[in-house]
Design a protein around this motif. Structure first.
Motif, PDB file in Angstrom:
ATOM      1  N   UNK A 123      -5.151 -78.721  19.600  1.00  0.00           N
ATOM      2  CA  UNK A 123      -4.940 -77.804  20.787  1.00  0.00           C
ATOM      3  C   UNK A 123      -3.349 -77.578  20.909  1.00  0.00           C
ATOM      4  N   UNK A 124      -2.540 -78.138  20.129  1.00  0.00           N
ATOM      5  CA  UNK A 124      -1.037 -77.849  20.112  1.00  0.00           C
ATOM      6  C   UNK A 124      -0.670 -76.529  19.700  1.00  0.00           C
ATOM      7  N   UNK A 125      -0.177 -75.692  20.653  1.00  0.00           N
ATOM      8  CA  UNK A 125       0.002 -74.299  20.258  1.00  0.00           C
ATOM      9  C   UNK A 125       1.073 -73.920  19.149  1.00  0.00           C
ATOM     10  N   UNK A 126       1.761 -74.992  18.878  1.00  0.00           N
ATOM     11  CA  UNK A 126       2.506 -74.999  17.606  1.00  0.00           C
ATOM     12  C   UNK A 126       1.664 -75.166  16.471  1.00  0.00           C
ATOM     13  N   UNK A 127       0.751 -75.915  16.453  1.00  0.00           N
ATOM     14  CA  UNK A 127      -0.270 -76.227  15.392  1.00  0.00           C
ATOM     15  C   UNK A 127      -1.780 -76.069  15.793  1.00  0.00           C
ATOM     16  N   UNK A 128      -2.055 -74.683  15.891  1.00  0.00           N
ATOM     17  CA  UNK A 128      -3.282 -74.474  16.380  1.00  0.00           C
ATOM     18  C   UNK A 128      -4.404 -74.912  15.444  1.00  0.00           C
ATOM     19  N   UNK A 129      -5.419 -75.063  16.062  1.00  0.00           N
ATOM     20  CA  UNK A 129      -6.671 -75.551  15.326  1.00  0.00           C
ATOM     21  C   UNK A 129      -7.601 -74.520  14.826  1.00  0.00           C
ATOM     22  N   UNK A 130      -7.310 -73.299  15.102  1.00  0.00           N
ATOM     23  CA  UNK A 130      -8.111 -72.009  14.648  1.00  0.00           C
ATOM     24  C   UNK A 130      -7.186 -70.922  14.885  1.00  0.00           C
ATOM     25  N   UNK A 131      -7.415 -69.745  14.084  1.00  0.00           N
ATOM     26  CA  UNK A 131      -6.352 -68.650  13.879  1.00  0.00           C
ATOM     27  C   UNK A 131      -6.662 -67.999  15.057  1.00  0.00           C
ATOM     28  N   UNK A 132      -7.474 -68.029  15.799  1.00  0.00           N
ATOM     29  CA  UNK A 132      -7.551 -67.351  17.172  1.00  0.00           C
ATOM     30  C   UNK A 132      -6.286 -67.569  18.189  1.00  0.00           C
ATOM     31  N   UNK A 180       9.428 -80.411  24.089  1.00  0.00           N
ATOM     32  CA  UNK A 180       8.054 -79.724  24.239  1.00  0.00           C
ATOM     33  C   UNK A 180       6.926 -80.667  24.344  1.00  0.00           C
ATOM     34  N   UNK A 181       6.374 -80.878  25.595  1.00  0.00           N
ATOM     35  CA  UNK A 181       5.342 -81.752  25.964  1.00  0.00           C
ATOM     36  C   UNK A 181       3.882 -81.205  25.134  1.00  0.00           C
ATOM     37  N   UNK A 182       3.905 -79.870  24.532  1.00  0.00           N
ATOM     38  CA  UNK A 182       2.820 -79.327  23.876  1.00  0.00           C
ATOM     39  C   UNK A 182       2.430 -80.278  22.787  1.00  0.00           C
ATOM     40  N   UNK A 183       3.497 -80.854  22.183  1.00  0.00           N
ATOM     41  CA  UNK A 183       3.159 -81.467  21.146  1.00  0.00           C
ATOM     42  C   UNK A 183       2.237 -82.736  21.172  1.00  0.00           C
ATOM     43  N   UNK A 184       2.243 -83.119  22.377  1.00  0.00           N
ATOM     44  CA  UNK A 184       1.449 -84.296  22.788  1.00  0.00           C
ATOM     45  C   UNK A 184       0.184 -84.098  23.330  1.00  0.00           C
ATOM     46  N   UNK A 185      -0.312 -82.736  23.248  1.00  0.00           N
ATOM     47  CA  UNK A 185      -1.728 -82.320  23.450  1.00  0.00           C
ATOM     48  C   UNK A 185      -2.766 -82.942  22.266  1.00  0.00           C
ATOM     49  N   UNK A 186      -3.941 -82.885  22.480  1.00  0.00           N
ATOM     50  CA  UNK A 186      -4.825 -83.623  21.428  1.00  0.00           C
ATOM     51  C   UNK A 186      -4.876 -82.860  20.022  1.00  0.00           C
ATOM     52  N   UNK A 187      -5.184 -83.611  19.215  1.00  0.00           N
ATOM     53  CA  UNK A 187      -4.936 -82.927  17.791  1.00  0.00           C
ATOM     54  C   UNK A 187      -5.768 -81.379  17.702  1.00  0.00           C
TER      55      UNK A 187
END
Length: 387
Positions: free
Chosen positions: A72-81, A63-70
């Motif tokens: 911004x990763x959908x699996x580890x979103x920085x905000x509840x929205x 899953x390349x999404x895990x390489x997104x900036x801290x």
């Protein structure tokens, strides 16, 4: 002849592995998790310790999404929205990504064994991180050019011990008929089940699981074959009163995993007795292929049997470089072990393999590494079968 080779007519004659192309550095994973967890400092202090102590440096993900900036990763979103991927979306990723990984490992195993795909009589597919139908077994038949009449045996949703379970099943199939050649394929995409860091349980799993596939060919050994793992006695055991220690359930946003920190302590309470039950009065073997379910599991087995650092080095190095790949991991360990034995010019060595999963379940299997199968060894084995 010894406990591990009587009357071992089956052996692993080829091994293959494959990894997705995206590499995760442990420090970077923790930074992303830290950026997405802004409310509970206690959880993050606990997570920092776990990430540092789990024995993992790098892992791989599909899953390349895990390489997104801290953040911004959908699996580890920085905000509840931001909405995390649903289970159905994760299963679509699994269906897309698991097949090429599995096929690559299988092709490598076939080439390593020197067999054509048309020779394979049984296909055992193993996975606990995703499901779809028609399944992985059906697609591999077409992709690998296997016979449409091949005997298909899928082992699904069993956990980390299922890779060794498949090897034991393949051994039984091979020993039932000389014409049987079994292809075992394990593929796990553990990272697609990463959860937002809302609990210690979610973070524990996120600290050391990775993605990958492995495969092996199990066939009757014959003179002239080189670098073979002959397969001996083995068994599985269900540990009483331990069903709550490892739980894996389907949730709305991926599979929810719970791993008890008491698992290494539980292993110490029963593994010694089970190994004794397996090998009887024989001395402990030199080779140990331990499924590295986590650093604590390898530590526990090393302590129980007084193993040297060299004896557990294969398991520790796989954990360090690739993480826990669930069912696929044990073949990574055996492949690393075989490469080292070849480099050292070892002609023969006895071993035991251990893997653990939900239940708690333990799989145990004796094996021997043989540099080259000789006519004398085959004659001895035939004599032993009639003793």
């Amino acid at each position: 002849m010894t406990y591990s080779t009587l009357p071992a007519s089956a052996g692993i004659i080829g091994i293959g592995t494959s990894l997705p192309r995206f590499k995760l550095e442990q420090d970077e994973v923790f930074q992303r998790i830290e950026a997405s967890c802004t409310q509970d400092s206690d959880i993050m202090r606990w997570a920092r310790r776990i990430f540092r102590q789990c024995g993992v440096d790098t892992r791989y993900t599909c899953e390349p999404d895990f390489l997104e900036p801290a953040g911004d990763c959908r699996y580890l979103p920085g905000h509840e929205e931001r909405e995390v991927p649903s289970t159905s979306e994760r299963m679509r990723i699994y269906e897309r990504e698991s097949v090429p990984l599995a096929a690559q490992a299988a092709r490598e195993a076939l080439e390593d064994a020197g067999l054509q795909s048309s020779s394979i009589t049984h296909l055992i597919t193993v996975s606990c991180t995703g499901q779809f139908l028609p399944g992985l077994d059906s697609i591999l038949i077409k992709d690998l050019g296997l016979s449409p009449r091949i005997n298909r045996i899928p082992l699904t949703f069993q956990g980390c011990h299922a890779g060794l379970k498949a090897v034991q099943l393949a051994k039984s199939l091979v020993e039932s008929a000389d014409s049987h050649h079994v292809l075992v394929v394990c593929v796990e995409l553990c990272t697609i089940h990463f959860q937002p860091p809302a609990s210690r349980e979610a973070l524990f799993g996120a600290s050391f699981f990775g993605d990958g596939a492995s495969a092996c060919i199990i066939s009757k050994v014959s003179p002239g074959q080189k670098h073979v793992f002959q397969l001996g006695d083995g068994h599985a055991v269900l540990v009483p009163d331990s069903d709550a220690e490892m739980i894996w359930r389907v949730g709305d946003h991926g599979f929810d995993l719970y791993l008890s920190p008491a698992i290494p302590k539980l292993l110490k309470s029963f593994v010694g007795e089970e190994v004794g039950h397996l090998i009887g009065q024989e001395s402990l073997p030199f080779l140990w292929a331990i499924h590295p379910g986590g650093r604590g599991i390898v530590d526990a087995v090393q302590d129980i049997f007084g193993l040297s650092d060299d004896q557990v080095s294969y398991s520790r190095s796989i954990l360090k470089e690739f993480g826990n790949l669930s069912s696929a991991t044990i073949l990574f360990v055996l492949k690393r072990m075989r490469a080292n034995l070849i480099d050292q010019g070892v002609s023969y060595a006895e071993g035991i393999s251990l893997a653990f999963g939900p239940g708690l379940t333990a799989e145990l299997l004796c094996f021997s590494y043989v540099q080259s199968i000789s006519n004398d060894q085959m004659a001895d084995k035939e004599k032993a079968a009639y003793v």
